[in-house]
Scaffold this motif. Structure first.
Motif, PDB file in Angstrom:
ATOM      1  N   GLU A  76       3.860  -8.955  14.250  1.00  0.00           N
ATOM      2  CA  GLU A  76       3.935  -9.169  12.806  1.00  0.00           C
ATOM      3  C   GLU A  76       3.291  -8.010  12.047  1.00  0.00           C
ATOM      4  O   GLU A  76       2.111  -7.695  12.244  1.00  0.00           O
ATOM      5  CB  GLU A  76       3.228 -10.474  12.439  1.00  0.00           C
ATOM      6  N   VAL A  77       4.062  -7.376  11.167  1.00  0.00           N
ATOM      7  CA  VAL A  77       3.531  -6.287  10.348  1.00  0.00           C
ATOM      8  C   VAL A  77       2.634  -6.872   9.273  1.00  0.00           C
ATOM      9  O   VAL A  77       3.016  -7.781   8.549  1.00  0.00           O
ATOM     10  CB  VAL A  77       4.674  -5.465   9.709  1.00  0.00           C
ATOM     11  N   ARG A  78       1.423  -6.341   9.203  1.00  0.00           N
ATOM     12  CA  ARG A  78       0.456  -6.788   8.203  1.00  0.00           C
ATOM     13  C   ARG A  78       0.369  -5.812   7.039  1.00  0.00           C
ATOM     14  O   ARG A  78       0.146  -6.192   5.901  1.00  0.00           O
ATOM     15  CB  ARG A  78      -0.924  -6.961   8.836  1.00  0.00           C
ATOM     16  N   MET A  79       0.528  -4.525   7.326  1.00  0.00           N
ATOM     17  CA  MET A  79       0.405  -3.499   6.295  1.00  0.00           C
ATOM     18  C   MET A  79       1.159  -2.258   6.717  1.00  0.00           C
ATOM     19  O   MET A  79       1.216  -1.935   7.902  1.00  0.00           O
ATOM     20  CB  MET A  79      -1.074  -3.142   6.096  1.00  0.00           C
ATOM     21  N   ARG A  80       1.736  -1.576   5.742  1.00  0.00           N
ATOM     22  CA  ARG A  80       2.347  -0.256   5.955  1.00  0.00           C
ATOM     23  C   ARG A  80       1.733   0.692   4.929  1.00  0.00           C
ATOM     24  O   ARG A  80       1.460   0.295   3.800  1.00  0.00           O
ATOM     25  CB  ARG A  80       3.858  -0.297   5.739  1.00  0.00           C
ATOM     26  N   ALA A  81       1.547   1.928   5.335  1.00  0.00           N
ATOM     27  CA  ALA A  81       0.989   2.912   4.407  1.00  0.00           C
ATOM     28  C   ALA A  81       1.533   4.291   4.757  1.00  0.00           C
ATOM     29  O   ALA A  81       1.995   4.524   5.878  1.00  0.00           O
ATOM     30  CB  ALA A  81      -0.537   2.910   4.486  1.00  0.00           C
ATOM     31  N   SER A  82       1.497   5.170   3.793  1.00  0.00           N
ATOM     32  CA  SER A  82       1.826   6.574   4.029  1.00  0.00           C
ATOM     33  C   SER A  82       0.753   7.410   3.346  1.00  0.00           C
ATOM     34  O   SER A  82       0.167   6.993   2.337  1.00  0.00           O
ATOM     35  CB  SER A  82       3.217   6.915   3.490  1.00  0.00           C
ATOM     36  N   ALA A  83       0.503   8.571   3.911  1.00  0.00           N
ATOM     37  CA  ALA A  83      -0.581   9.407   3.384  1.00  0.00           C
ATOM     38  C   ALA A  83      -0.285  10.876   3.616  1.00  0.00           C
ATOM     39  O   ALA A  83       0.537  11.242   4.471  1.00  0.00           O
ATOM     40  CB  ALA A  83      -1.899   9.043   4.065  1.00  0.00           C
ATOM     41  N   THR A  84      -0.965  11.692   2.850  1.00  0.00           N
ATOM     42  CA  THR A  84      -0.971  13.135   3.068  1.00  0.00           C
ATOM     43  C   THR A  84      -2.408  13.538   3.333  1.00  0.00           C
ATOM     44  O   THR A  84      -3.316  13.191   2.563  1.00  0.00           O
ATOM     45  CB  THR A  84      -0.448  13.894   1.832  1.00  0.00           C
ATOM     46  N   LEU A  85      -2.607  14.237   4.450  1.00  0.00           N
ATOM     47  CA  LEU A  85      -3.908  14.796   4.801  1.00  0.00           C
ATOM     48  C   LEU A  85      -3.852  16.299   4.594  1.00  0.00           C
ATOM     49  O   LEU A  85      -2.801  16.914   4.787  1.00  0.00           O
ATOM     50  CB  LEU A  85      -4.260  14.520   6.265  1.00  0.00           C
ATOM     51  N   VAL A  86      -4.978  16.894   4.241  1.00  0.00           N
ATOM     52  CA  VAL A  86      -5.054  18.334   4.057  1.00  0.00           C
ATOM     53  C   VAL A  86      -6.177  18.888   4.924  1.00  0.00           C
ATOM     54  O   VAL A  86      -7.256  18.300   5.005  1.00  0.00           O
ATOM     55  CB  VAL A  86      -5.302  18.690   2.571  1.00  0.00           C
ATOM     56  N   CYS A  87      -5.906  20.013   5.553  1.00  0.00           N
ATOM     57  CA  CYS A  87      -6.939  20.721   6.304  1.00  0.00           C
ATOM     58  C   CYS A  87      -7.790  21.482   5.291  1.00  0.00           C
ATOM     59  O   CYS A  87      -7.272  22.290   4.512  1.00  0.00           O
ATOM     60  CB  CYS A  87      -6.302  21.683   7.307  1.00  0.00           C
ATOM     61  N   MET A  88      -9.094  21.204   5.290  1.00  0.00           N
ATOM     62  CA  MET A  88      -9.966  21.761   4.263  1.00  0.00           C
ATOM     63  C   MET A  88     -11.142  22.504   4.876  1.00  0.00           C
ATOM     64  O   MET A  88     -11.796  22.006   5.796  1.00  0.00           O
ATOM     65  CB  MET A  88     -10.492  20.626   3.384  1.00  0.00           C
ATOM     66  N   PRO A 118      -9.369  15.534   4.592  1.00  0.00           N
ATOM     67  CA  PRO A 118      -9.366  14.474   3.598  1.00  0.00           C
ATOM     68  C   PRO A 118      -7.952  13.979   3.290  1.00  0.00           C
ATOM     69  O   PRO A 118      -6.981  14.730   3.377  1.00  0.00           O
ATOM     70  CB  PRO A 118      -9.995  15.140   2.372  1.00  0.00           C
ATOM     71  N   THR A 119      -7.887  12.714   2.926  1.00  0.00           N
ATOM     72  CA  THR A 119      -6.644  12.122   2.446  1.00  0.00           C
ATOM     73  C   THR A 119      -6.520  12.479   0.970  1.00  0.00           C
ATOM     74  O   THR A 119      -7.410  12.181   0.179  1.00  0.00           O
ATOM     75  CB  THR A 119      -6.676  10.593   2.616  1.00  0.00           C
ATOM     76  N   VAL A 120      -5.391  13.124   0.602  1.00  0.00           N
ATOM     77  CA  VAL A 120      -5.195  13.515  -0.796  1.00  0.00           C
ATOM     78  C   VAL A 120      -4.151  12.650  -1.496  1.00  0.00           C
ATOM     79  O   VAL A 120      -4.016  12.710  -2.715  1.00  0.00           O
ATOM     80  CB  VAL A 120      -4.842  15.013  -0.928  1.00  0.00           C
ATOM     81  N   HIS A 121      -3.418  11.880  -0.715  1.00  0.00           N
ATOM     82  CA  HIS A 121      -2.445  10.939  -1.284  1.00  0.00           C
ATOM     83  C   HIS A 121      -2.331   9.762  -0.336  1.00  0.00           C
ATOM     84  O   HIS A 121      -2.308   9.945   0.881  1.00  0.00           O
ATOM     85  CB  HIS A 121      -1.074  11.606  -1.456  1.00  0.00           C
ATOM     86  N   LEU A 122      -2.241   8.548  -0.911  1.00  0.00           N
ATOM     87  CA  LEU A 122      -2.160   7.345  -0.088  1.00  0.00           C
ATOM     88  C   LEU A 122      -1.388   6.270  -0.839  1.00  0.00           C
ATOM     89  O   LEU A 122      -1.660   6.023  -2.014  1.00  0.00           O
ATOM     90  CB  LEU A 122      -3.569   6.845   0.237  1.00  0.00           C
ATOM     91  N   GLU A 123      -0.407   5.686  -0.166  1.00  0.00           N
ATOM     92  CA  GLU A 123       0.339   4.547  -0.699  1.00  0.00           C
ATOM     93  C   GLU A 123       0.297   3.445   0.344  1.00  0.00           C
ATOM     94  O   GLU A 123       0.394   3.721   1.537  1.00  0.00           O
ATOM     95  CB  GLU A 123       1.799   4.908  -0.970  1.00  0.00           C
ATOM     96  N   ALA A 124       0.162   2.202  -0.121  1.00  0.00           N
ATOM     97  CA  ALA A 124       0.052   1.090   0.824  1.00  0.00           C
ATOM     98  C   ALA A 124       0.797  -0.129   0.315  1.00  0.00           C
ATOM     99  O   ALA A 124       0.846  -0.384  -0.892  1.00  0.00           O
ATOM    100  CB  ALA A 124      -1.413   0.741   1.050  1.00  0.00           C
ATOM    101  N   ASP A 125       1.383  -0.862   1.258  1.00  0.00           N
ATOM    102  CA  ASP A 125       2.018  -2.151   0.993  1.00  0.00           C
ATOM    103  C   ASP A 125       1.413  -3.163   1.947  1.00  0.00           C
ATOM    104  O   ASP A 125       1.372  -2.933   3.162  1.00  0.00           O
ATOM    105  CB  ASP A 125       3.534  -2.081   1.219  1.00  0.00           C
TER     106      ASP A 125
END
Length: 135
Positions: free
Chosen positions: A99-111, A56-63
């Motif tokens: 052309e960049v449309r979106m950038r994002a960063s995330a943290t995934l966790v093994c669950m 699961p994604t536990v943190h997500l930021e997007a521009d």
């Protein structure tokens, strides 16, 4: 590294004719699924049904930079920045041509899906993730 290419489909757009922002998050999840299948060598069926683990994604930021429209062909790059004991930090870049449309960063966790708690990455998966993160 490029993980996934896909066209913007009718189901992705809103009444204004641009990608509705939650659809981007579905695309990011598709890139994660493709990354684990193609790069890590363990697809979601094996992960969920055989190994009883999820990511699961536990943190997500997007521009969001530029709107994407019906018929655009998008490429999603997934870059692994860091692999921890039970998590990983990733970045995404969605482009249409150059052309960049979106950038994002995330943290995934093994669950562990049975215990619903974080567990260390299985050794085989972690080894492949580390190779990708260092390359």
């Amino acid at each position: 590294m490029q993980v996934l290419e896909l066209p913007v489909r009718f189901a992705h757009v809103d009444a204004a004719g641009i990608v509705f922002y939650p659809r981007y998050f579905e695309m990011l999840n598709a890139a994660v699924e493709q990354y684990f299948a193609d790069i890590v060598g363990v697809d979601f069926r094996q992960m969920h049904l055989d190994r009883h683990i999820g990511v699961p994604t536990v943190h997500l930021e997007a521009d969001f930079a530029v709107p994407s429209r019906l018929g655009d062909r998008l490429s999603i790059d997934l870059i692994v920045d860091k692999v921890g004991r039970s998590s990983c930090a990733i970045r995404y870049v969605i482009r249409c041509a150059d052309e960049v449309r979106m950038r994002a960063s995330a943290t995934l966790v093994c669950m562990d899906l049975v215990k619903a708690s974080a567990v260390p990455w299985p050794d085989d998966m972690r080894a492949r993730m580390l190779v990708e993160a260092s390359g």
